[in-house]
Design an enzyme around this catalytic site. Structure first.
Site, short mmCIF file in Angstrom:
data_model
loop_
_atom_site.label_atom_id
_atom_site.label_comp_id
_atom_site.label_asym_id
_atom_site.label_seq_id
_atom_site.Cartn_x
_atom_site.Cartn_y
_atom_site.Cartn_z
N GLU A 292 0.82 -1.20 0.00
CA GLU A 292 0.00 0.00 0.00
C GLU A 292 0.86 1.26 0.00
O GLU A 292 0.56 2.23 -0.71
CB GLU A 292 -0.93 0.00 1.22
CG GLU A 292 -2.00 -1.07 1.22
CD GLU A 292 -1.48 -2.42 1.67
OE1 GLU A 292 -2.18 -3.43 1.48
OE2 GLU A 292 -0.34 -2.47 2.19
N PRO A 503 9.29 -15.68 3.83
CA PRO A 503 7.95 -15.74 4.43
C PRO A 503 7.32 -14.37 4.55
O PRO A 503 8.00 -13.36 4.71
CB PRO A 503 8.21 -16.36 5.80
CG PRO A 503 9.63 -16.00 6.12
CD PRO A 503 10.35 -16.00 4.81
N ARG A 504 5.99 -14.34 4.48
CA ARG A 504 5.28 -13.08 4.63
C ARG A 504 5.58 -12.45 5.99
O ARG A 504 5.71 -11.23 6.10
CB ARG A 504 3.77 -13.32 4.49
CG ARG A 504 2.90 -12.10 4.72
CD ARG A 504 3.13 -11.07 3.66
NE ARG A 504 2.17 -9.96 3.75
CZ ARG A 504 2.20 -8.90 2.96
NH1 ARG A 504 3.13 -8.80 2.02
NH2 ARG A 504 1.31 -7.95 3.09
N GLY A 542 11.48 -5.87 4.32
CA GLY A 542 11.78 -4.84 3.34
C GLY A 542 12.80 -5.21 2.28
O GLY A 542 13.34 -4.31 1.63
N GLU A 543 13.09 -6.50 2.11
CA GLU A 543 14.12 -6.89 1.13
C GLU A 543 13.56 -7.73 -0.01
O GLU A 543 14.33 -8.32 -0.77
CB GLU A 543 15.24 -7.67 1.83
CG GLU A 543 16.09 -6.82 2.75
CD GLU A 543 17.39 -7.51 3.14
OE1 GLU A 543 18.46 -6.91 2.96
OE2 GLU A 543 17.32 -8.68 3.61
N ASN A 568 0.02 -9.32 -4.02
CA ASN A 568 0.12 -8.43 -5.18
C ASN A 568 1.13 -8.95 -6.20
O ASN A 568 2.32 -9.04 -5.91
CB ASN A 568 0.53 -7.04 -4.68
CG ASN A 568 0.80 -6.07 -5.81
OD1 ASN A 568 0.28 -6.23 -6.91
ND2 ASN A 568 1.60 -5.06 -5.53
N GLU A 571 4.21 -6.11 -8.32
CA GLU A 571 5.60 -5.77 -7.97
C GLU A 571 6.60 -6.64 -8.74
O GLU A 571 7.51 -6.11 -9.38
CB GLU A 571 5.79 -5.90 -6.47
CG GLU A 571 5.11 -4.81 -5.66
CD GLU A 571 5.40 -4.93 -4.18
OE1 GLU A 571 5.96 -5.96 -3.76
OE2 GLU A 571 5.06 -3.99 -3.43
#
Length: 652
Positions: A292, A503-504, A542-543, A568, A571
């Site tokens: 988002e 992993p999420r 963040g990677e 999503n 990306e």
């Protein structure tokens, strides 16, 4: 006593009673006075901020609420002079006498009609003189005889003659409608009231534009009065929030220990901040997490170009989203220097109040499906408009809301508009009561690719060498076992294959590593795969942009098992990654429909292993499919102009 004297005495008695009632009703009304910050100097004409005269326009039906604005203006500037144009008839004089105790000076005059002199020319000359003296001149563009809410040309003429700014003002409160041509509103005591001032118009605008601005403000004020009342569900939600405050504080500490919060910013979850509020207008955007936050960056840039003085407050719920915003703040983009980041407070009335008291945003733009009843109610009660961008409401979520509709707060009715990502989502929002829904496409498809540390990318590419890389991205519990089995099968044909599992929720790294019979290296522990290692756990925040760029092909998780939901796909598509996903992608159905035939569907470990083998053996064929997927998206950082116009209208 003759009839004329008796009539005069009756009129005076009626006037005294009317004044007493009006004063009582207006004083017992809890007023919220808000609007465009740029309008305050014009409305108050304070010596330190005066703009040397301003025209105030309000619909005729709100004349009896004018004293509320005058009282506020005199509190800001005791020397403020307010003059209002009144009708040149008995009713106009009565209203003039009625509001006189509030320091309102009347000027008689109406538009000349049918060859009859109604005093309009004389009143216009007086208005010009008053404005040149640096006073406030208030008028009702639809007066004195209507039609109601249809502006006449006098307002435009006055702006052209004087060059003074026009400030549209709307008022609404608990009131009765009188049987007059304008349905005059008679305020009732002990209610809530709203006085909203719009953005000043520095140059002359047409009557149609006056209509549009006043109607928009009036609708916003009326909605605040009607939808800002708390129902039983709202009260229950508030009480529940108060009861859960100790548990929420404990949850913050638990999240802190798990690396999901930052100690120095934990107070932001309770609505506190150490950052001073900048002067002027602040637009608030909430982006829950990485996807988002990334999706609103092009929108921020476009809005910053349109409004060079506007500041932007961006809230996130996760550290990953915060990192995206921080990287943007460090860039040279046009909005970066006017961007403020905060973590969104938990939906507790006290914490939300503290947050809104400090920041005073002009509007709130939520993204995707971040809908919090208490937060939306708090904004409604302050007449802060709320809209949803990239509105997402899956069939499962829609059905859940439908079942709760009789008990839930008036959540969806309180939304000013929803810009849905697709027609299916739009239908769901309309069915739940949103009055204004439109489709502007999925913002995530125009978001920039996820960021990457270029030096680290070069280093890891050198370390991995020529080994093929398969990435399992954003995986959820249960999927890692399937991926490990598929990777083992694929290595029979590609012995050097390196599988990266991201992993999420990175805190699951240890549990995932325990699934393998041998020790697996974990990125969070600064462990890296050697030449003999076949699986690497990328359990960091963040990677994902880094690992997508390292991979030959990738699988998107949360999609193998029902109910799933998917993630999503735009990306990795932006990075030309060859993609596969499971069959359960309901949360991103429009995105996968747009990429129909360009993202492979996998059901089990054998299909996944076969797909990896096919990609590695025919890379050119599969890369052509990835290129076609990227071509199916809109250009990078494209923002629909219609969406920008809707946001401007919301803030105006």
């Amino acid at each position: 006593m003759n009839r004329k004297s008796a009539g005069g005495a009756a009129t005076r008695a009626l006037l005294v009673l009317a004044r007493g009632y009006l004063a009582f009703a207006l004083r017992t009304t809890r007023w919220t006075i808000t609007g465009a910050p740029d309008a305050v100097p014009a409305l108050t004409q304070s010596p330190s901020r005066r703009t040397d005269g301003a025209i105030v326009a309000a619909w005729h039906e709100t004349l009896l609420m004018l004293p509320a604005m005058c009282r506020w203006g005199h509190e800001e500037n005791p020397d403020l002079k307010i003059t209002v144009m009144i009708s040149r008839n008995r009713d106009g004089r009565f209203i003039n006498d009625l509001v006189a105790p509030w320091g309102i000076i009347g000027v008689e005059g109406s538009s000349d009609r049918g060859g009859k002199n109604k005093g309009g020319s004389r009143a216009l000359r007086q208005a010009c003189a008053i404005l040149r003296d640096g006073a406030i001149f208030a008028l009702t563009p639809d007066g004195p005889r209507g039609p109601a809410r249809i502006a006449q040309r006098g307002t435009e003429t006055l702006m052209r003659l004087t060059g003074k700014p026009l400030v549209p003002v709307a008022t609404a409160c608990l009131s009765l409608r009188l049987p007059t041509w304008d349905r005059l509103r008679l305020p009732l005591p002990f209610g809530r009231g709203y006085l909203l001032h719009g953005q000043p118009c520095e140059t002359a605008i047409t009557s149609d534009e006056v209509n549009e601005r006043l109607d928009r403000l009036t609708l916003r004020a009326d909605r605040a009065v009607s939808l800002g009342r708390m129902g039983i569900a709202d009260i229950v939600w508030r009480v529940l929030g108060v009861m859960l405050m100790p548990a929420l504080r404990g949850m913050m500490l638990w999240r802190l220990r798990r690396g999901k919060e930052r100690h120095d910013r934990l107070a932001e979850r309770r609505g506190r901040t150490a950052i001073a509020r900048p002067e002027g207008e602040i637009l608030w955007l909430h982006a829950a997490s990485v996807g988002e936050a990334n999706s609103i960056l092009p929108l921020l840039g476009a809005l910053a170009v349109r409004h060079p003085r506007r500041h932007f407050l961006v809230t996130t719920a996760t550290l990953g989203g915060a990192d995206i915003v921080a990287a943007y703040q460090a860039s040279d983009d046009v909005a970066a220097s006017r961007l403020i980041h905060q973590f969104i407070p938990y939906d507790v009335a006290l914490w939300t109040k503290r947050f809104l008291d400090h920041w005073k945003p002009s509007a709130l733009l939520l993204t995707d499906s971040e809908l919090w009843p208490g937060l939306i109610l708090a904004c409604m009660r302050r007449a802060i408009p709320v809209a949803v961008l990239n509105g997402r409401l899956s069939a499962r979520s829609w059905q859940r809301w439908q079942r709760l509709r009789s008990f839930a707060p008036r959540l969806f009715e309180r939304l000013d508009f929803v810009a849905a990502r697709g027609e299916e989502d739009a239908r769901h929002f309309r069915a739940l009561g949103v009055r204004d829904v439109s489709c502007h496409g999925d913002l995530k498809q125009s978001a920039p690719p996820p960021p990457v540390d270029q030096a680290e990318l070069v280093r890891l590419r050198a370390m991995i060498g020529e080994r093929p890389v398969f990435l399992a991205a954003s995986t959820h519990p249960g999927e890692e076992e399937v991926i490990l089995r598929a990777a083992a099968i694929a290595r029979r044909r590609a012995p050097t294959l390196l599988t990266i599992i991201a992993p999420r929720h990175p805190v699951r790294g240890e549990a995932i590593a325990a699934l393998a019979p041998t020790t697996l290296p974990r990125r969070s522990l600064q462990q890296e795969p050697d030449a003999d290692c076949s699986v690497w756990i990328a359990d960091t925040l963040g990677e994902l942009g880094l690992f997508y760029r390292l991979s030959n092909c990738a699988f998107i998780g949360n999609s193998l098992f029902s109910p799933g939901g998917g993630h999503n796909p735009f990306e990795p598509v932006r990075l030309d990654v060859i993609l596969a996903s499971g069959p359960h992608c309901g949360n991103f159905r429009p995105a996968f429909a747009q990429l129909d035939g360009l993202v492979s569907t996998i059901h089990d470990e054998h299909e996944l292993a076969g797909w990896i083998d096919a990609v590695l053996n025919e890379p050119l064929k599969w890369q052509a499919r990835a290129d076609a997927a990227r071509a199916a998206l809109v250009p990078d950082e494209t923002v629909p102009p219609g969406l920008l116009d809707r946001i401007d209208a919301l803030c105006g």
